[in-house]
Scaffold this motif. Structure first.
Motif, mmCIF file in Angstrom:
data_model
loop_
_atom_site.group_PDB
_atom_site.id
_atom_site.type_symbol
_atom_site.label_atom_id
_atom_site.label_comp_id
_atom_site.label_asym_id
_atom_site.label_seq_id
_atom_site.Cartn_x
_atom_site.Cartn_y
_atom_site.Cartn_z
ATOM 1 N N GLY A 284 0.805 -1.209 0.000
ATOM 2 C CA GLY A 284 0.000 0.000 0.000
ATOM 3 C C GLY A 284 0.830 1.246 0.000
ATOM 4 O O GLY A 284 2.066 1.216 -0.090
ATOM 5 N N GLN A 285 0.107 2.365 0.105
ATOM 6 C CA GLN A 285 0.743 3.673 0.188
ATOM 7 C C GLN A 285 0.138 4.451 1.342
ATOM 8 O O GLN A 285 -1.086 4.445 1.529
ATOM 9 C CB GLN A 285 0.564 4.459 -1.110
ATOM 10 C CG GLN A 285 1.370 3.926 -2.256
ATOM 11 C CD GLN A 285 1.276 4.822 -3.482
ATOM 12 O OE1 GLN A 285 0.450 5.719 -3.563
ATOM 13 N NE2 GLN A 285 2.143 4.572 -4.446
ATOM 14 N N ILE A 286 1.013 5.100 2.088
ATOM 15 C CA ILE A 286 0.610 5.969 3.185
ATOM 16 C C ILE A 286 1.035 7.382 2.819
ATOM 17 O O ILE A 286 2.214 7.613 2.529
ATOM 18 C CB ILE A 286 1.289 5.558 4.500
ATOM 19 C CG1 ILE A 286 0.944 4.120 4.864
ATOM 20 C CG2 ILE A 286 0.926 6.530 5.626
ATOM 21 C CD1 ILE A 286 1.829 3.527 5.950
ATOM 22 N N THR A 287 0.085 8.316 2.814
ATOM 23 C CA THR A 287 0.423 9.724 2.633
ATOM 24 C C THR A 287 0.435 10.361 4.019
ATOM 25 O O THR A 287 -0.570 10.330 4.731
ATOM 26 C CB THR A 287 -0.592 10.441 1.725
ATOM 27 O OG1 THR A 287 -0.613 9.780 0.450
ATOM 28 C CG2 THR A 287 -0.207 11.907 1.524
ATOM 29 N N THR A 288 1.588 10.903 4.394
ATOM 30 C CA THR A 288 1.715 11.501 5.723
ATOM 31 C C THR A 288 1.105 12.898 5.732
ATOM 32 O O THR A 288 0.899 13.514 4.685
ATOM 33 C CB THR A 288 3.186 11.613 6.166
ATOM 34 O OG1 THR A 288 3.850 12.609 5.390
ATOM 35 C CG2 THR A 288 3.907 10.285 6.068
ATOM 36 N N ALA A 289 0.848 13.398 6.928
ATOM 37 C CA ALA A 289 0.436 14.792 7.092
ATOM 38 C C ALA A 289 1.619 15.683 6.711
ATOM 39 O O ALA A 289 2.767 15.228 6.655
ATOM 40 C CB ALA A 289 0.008 15.038 8.530
ATOM 41 N N ASN A 290 1.358 16.955 6.463
ATOM 42 C CA ASN A 290 2.433 17.860 6.026
ATOM 43 C C ASN A 290 2.936 18.755 7.158
ATOM 44 O O ASN A 290 3.462 19.829 6.915
ATOM 45 C CB ASN A 290 1.994 18.700 4.832
ATOM 46 C CG ASN A 290 0.841 19.628 5.167
ATOM 47 O OD1 ASN A 290 0.261 19.556 6.251
ATOM 48 N ND2 ASN A 290 0.485 20.493 4.235
ATOM 49 N N ASP A 291 2.781 18.307 8.411
ATOM 50 C CA ASP A 291 3.277 19.105 9.529
ATOM 51 C C ASP A 291 4.804 19.114 9.546
ATOM 52 O O ASP A 291 5.454 18.283 8.927
ATOM 53 C CB ASP A 291 2.719 18.582 10.862
ATOM 54 C CG ASP A 291 3.085 17.138 11.121
ATOM 55 O OD1 ASP A 291 2.969 16.319 10.189
ATOM 56 O OD2 ASP A 291 3.491 16.810 12.251
ATOM 57 N N SER A 292 5.365 20.063 10.269
ATOM 58 C CA SER A 292 6.807 20.259 10.291
ATOM 59 C C SER A 292 7.518 19.212 11.139
ATOM 60 O O SER A 292 7.046 18.829 12.204
ATOM 61 C CB SER A 292 7.127 21.651 10.838
ATOM 62 O OG SER A 292 8.511 21.905 10.764
ATOM 63 N N LEU A 293 8.658 18.760 10.633
ATOM 64 C CA LEU A 293 9.547 17.861 11.366
ATOM 65 C C LEU A 293 10.909 18.540 11.419
ATOM 66 O O LEU A 293 11.516 18.825 10.394
ATOM 67 C CB LEU A 293 9.643 16.500 10.670
ATOM 68 C CG LEU A 293 10.439 15.416 11.384
ATOM 69 C CD1 LEU A 293 9.851 15.111 12.758
ATOM 70 C CD2 LEU A 293 10.462 14.143 10.532
ATOM 71 N N ALA A 294 11.370 18.830 12.629
ATOM 72 C CA ALA A 294 12.624 19.557 12.817
ATOM 73 C C ALA A 294 13.817 18.763 12.297
ATOM 74 O O ALA A 294 13.769 17.533 12.189
ATOM 75 C CB ALA A 294 12.820 19.887 14.296
ATOM 76 N N SER A 295 14.890 19.470 12.016
ATOM 77 C CA SER A 295 16.137 18.856 11.584
ATOM 78 C C SER A 295 16.616 17.833 12.612
ATOM 79 O O SER A 295 16.499 18.056 13.822
ATOM 80 C CB SER A 295 17.195 19.944 11.411
ATOM 81 O OG SER A 295 18.455 19.372 11.146
ATOM 82 N N ALA A 296 17.149 16.712 12.130
ATOM 83 C CA ALA A 296 17.731 15.665 12.980
ATOM 84 C C ALA A 296 16.757 15.172 14.041
ATOM 85 O O ALA A 296 17.146 14.857 15.160
ATOM 86 C CB ALA A 296 19.024 16.148 13.613
#
Length: 112
Positions: free
Chosen positions: A30-42
């Motif tokens: 399958g395919q999962i489309t993630t939310a577009n919220d921010s993920l900090a560096s590292a």
């Protein structure tokens, strides 16, 4: 044993609010489309995939299909009975706020 997927074996699902929001898709591919919220560096975040085809010892192969910065993330998964925890890590030098499309396939693991 080589697994071949057939028509109807796959599906799609989209996270609703954040990359930490769990999803349910009981398919072997399958395919999962993630939310577009921010993920900090590292930084690493995780979410639970509820999937009745999974068993402890199975392998969940994940590939970044599209969306977002290809190569800007690493992915890992750990399977249990009916669930997998999927880990997403931003490996860039800046925060990323992107919806990622992740392809997955279940490989049944047998140790005995």
């Amino acid at each position: 044993m080589l697994f071949r997927s057939s028509s109807g074996a796959g599906g799609t699902v989209t996270q609703l609010t954040s990359k930490a929001t769990g999803v349910t898709l009981s398919k072997v591919t399958g395919q999962i489309t993630t939310a577009n919220d921010s993920l900090a560096s590292a930084t690493t975040t995780s979410f639970v995939l509820t999937n009745t085809t999974l068993a402890a010892g199975d392998l969940l192969v994940i590939n970044h299909i599209s969306g977002g910065t290809i190569g800007g993330y690493t992915f890992n998964a750990s399977c249990g009975s009916g669930t997998a925890t999927i880990y997403i890590r931003n490996v860039t030098n800046g925060a990323l706020a992107e919806a990622l499309v992740l392809g997955f396939a279940v490989i049944k693991g047998v140790t005995a």
